[in-house]
Scaffold this motif. Structure first.
Motif, mmCIF file in Angstrom:
data_model
loop_
_atom_site.group_PDB
_atom_site.id
_atom_site.type_symbol
_atom_site.label_atom_id
_atom_site.label_comp_id
_atom_site.label_asym_id
_atom_site.label_seq_id
_atom_site.Cartn_x
_atom_site.Cartn_y
_atom_site.Cartn_z
ATOM 1 N N ALA A 34 -8.465 43.770 11.777
ATOM 2 C CA ALA A 34 -9.588 44.170 11.237
ATOM 3 C C ALA A 34 -9.947 45.778 11.582
ATOM 4 O O ALA A 34 -10.367 46.590 11.436
ATOM 5 N N ASN A 35 -8.500 46.304 12.243
ATOM 6 C CA ASN A 35 -8.614 47.338 12.514
ATOM 7 C C ASN A 35 -7.774 47.933 11.844
ATOM 8 O O ASN A 35 -6.566 47.839 11.440
ATOM 9 N N PRO A 36 -8.368 48.419 10.461
ATOM 10 C CA PRO A 36 -8.049 49.468 9.272
ATOM 11 C C PRO A 36 -6.914 50.755 9.477
ATOM 12 O O PRO A 36 -5.550 50.703 8.281
ATOM 13 N N ASP A 37 -6.628 51.111 9.998
ATOM 14 C CA ASP A 37 -5.975 51.999 11.416
ATOM 15 C C ASP A 37 -4.809 51.444 11.556
ATOM 16 O O ASP A 37 -3.589 52.460 12.110
ATOM 17 N N GLY A 38 -4.632 50.481 12.576
ATOM 18 C CA GLY A 38 -3.438 50.212 13.004
ATOM 19 C C GLY A 38 -2.787 49.453 12.751
ATOM 20 O O GLY A 38 -2.302 49.365 11.216
ATOM 21 N N HIS A 39 -1.513 48.982 13.275
ATOM 22 C CA HIS A 39 -0.171 47.803 13.478
ATOM 23 C C HIS A 39 -0.765 47.315 11.944
ATOM 24 O O HIS A 39 0.667 46.783 11.404
ATOM 25 N N GLN A 40 -1.525 46.133 12.374
ATOM 26 C CA GLN A 40 -1.574 44.688 12.437
ATOM 27 C C GLN A 40 -0.217 43.948 12.359
ATOM 28 O O GLN A 40 0.163 43.291 11.440
ATOM 29 N N LEU A 41 -0.019 43.630 13.525
ATOM 30 C CA LEU A 41 1.419 43.271 13.999
ATOM 31 C C LEU A 41 0.969 41.713 13.310
ATOM 32 O O LEU A 41 -0.172 41.267 14.136
ATOM 33 N N GLU A 42 1.708 40.598 12.700
ATOM 34 C CA GLU A 42 1.591 39.635 12.585
ATOM 35 C C GLU A 42 3.306 38.869 13.206
ATOM 36 O O GLU A 42 3.853 38.323 12.801
ATOM 37 N N SER A 43 2.367 38.081 13.972
ATOM 38 C CA SER A 43 2.998 37.012 15.338
ATOM 39 C C SER A 43 3.035 35.560 14.093
ATOM 40 O O SER A 43 2.066 35.040 14.295
ATOM 41 N N TYR A 44 4.332 35.182 14.544
ATOM 42 C CA TYR A 44 4.394 33.386 13.336
ATOM 43 C C TYR A 44 5.218 33.025 15.055
ATOM 44 O O TYR A 44 5.979 32.727 15.692
ATOM 45 N N LEU A 45 4.954 31.010 15.141
ATOM 46 C CA LEU A 45 5.433 30.616 15.739
ATOM 47 C C LEU A 45 7.118 30.914 15.737
ATOM 48 O O LEU A 45 7.324 30.154 14.157
ATOM 49 N N ALA A 46 7.693 30.509 15.827
ATOM 50 C CA ALA A 46 9.186 30.513 15.913
ATOM 51 C C ALA A 46 9.607 29.139 15.900
ATOM 52 O O ALA A 46 8.752 27.845 15.939
ATOM 53 N N ASP A 47 10.865 28.731 14.480
ATOM 54 C CA ASP A 47 11.399 27.481 14.403
ATOM 55 C C ASP A 47 11.224 26.892 15.310
ATOM 56 O O ASP A 47 10.841 25.169 15.131
ATOM 57 N N ASP A 48 11.885 27.012 16.387
ATOM 58 C CA ASP A 48 11.910 25.702 17.435
ATOM 59 C C ASP A 48 10.934 25.273 18.809
ATOM 60 O O ASP A 48 10.488 24.886 19.533
ATOM 61 N N GLY A 49 9.604 26.636 18.246
ATOM 62 C CA GLY A 49 8.951 26.694 18.887
ATOM 63 C C GLY A 49 8.311 26.972 20.358
ATOM 64 O O GLY A 49 7.551 26.905 21.007
ATOM 65 N N ASP A 50 9.358 27.603 20.726
ATOM 66 C CA ASP A 50 9.241 28.444 22.046
ATOM 67 C C ASP A 50 9.440 30.036 21.921
ATOM 68 O O ASP A 50 9.207 30.032 23.260
ATOM 69 N N ALA A 51 9.386 30.379 21.055
ATOM 70 C CA ALA A 51 8.407 31.823 20.908
ATOM 71 C C ALA A 51 8.084 32.433 19.914
ATOM 72 O O ALA A 51 7.402 31.251 18.922
#
Length: 183
Positions: A34-51
């Protein structure tokens, strides 16, 4: 990850959606959608589920004085946000609950962040991040994060202590903030 954890990963958060989508009103500069000026980092579950994994495309304004290398503050911001989301996701995974289910709501803040810059981070390709919990998940959770060019040696190593908030505000509280043009 054991078989029981592997079965809960889809229930915690869909692998094809960034974990930050669980909090659409988040205004964090590093990861807030919701911050249009920020980095808007998107993080996803890794395939191994551990990261958790993420990829960030730096802009020329993210330079460290030299036009070809990323500013250290940008890198610290990215590993900070990515690490907190890693602790948060691991907490819900550990409990077998959907991310940011509010009964009880778990939220973390950065208690400590140690960032080691191993080499200049090039800006001519995306910055890849990978973070995982080191030890137990709980009120204080240690997360290790690496960043750098995908497939190359890490240029940044970080260790974060994520500290659980005692009484977190509701996750939609930021939707009332007016400085982002919302009413």
């Amino acid at each position: 990850m054991n078989d029981a954890q592997a079965e809960t990963v889809p229930d915690v958060w869909p692998a094809d959606e960034p974990v930050q989508a669980a909090w659409p009103h988040n205004t964090c500069y590093g990861c807030g959608q919701a911050n249009p000026d920020g980095h808007q980092l998107e993080s996803y579950l890794a395939d191994d589920g551990d990261a958790l994994v993420a990829t960030f495309d730096p802009e020329p304004t993210h330079a460290a004085g030299y036009p070809d290398f990323a500013y250290g503050g940008l890198l610290a911001s990215l590993v900070d946000c990515h690490s907190i989301w890693t602790a948060l996701t691991a907490r819900y995974l550990d409990e077998g609950r959907r991310l940011l289910d509010d009964d009880p709501l778990h939220m973390y803040v950065t208690g400590e962040l140690t960032t080691r810059y191993l080499a200049p981070t090039p800006m001519d390709e995306p910055i890849h991040l990978r973070a995982w919990v080191d030890g137990d998940v709980g009120p204080k959770t240690t997360v290790v994060c690496e960043a750098g060019p995908e497939g190359g040696d890490p240029t940044v190593e970080a260790e974060a202590t994520a500290v659980e908030m005692r009484d977190p505000p509701a996750i939609d509280a930021a939707s009332d903030w007016t400085h982002f043009g919302r009413e």
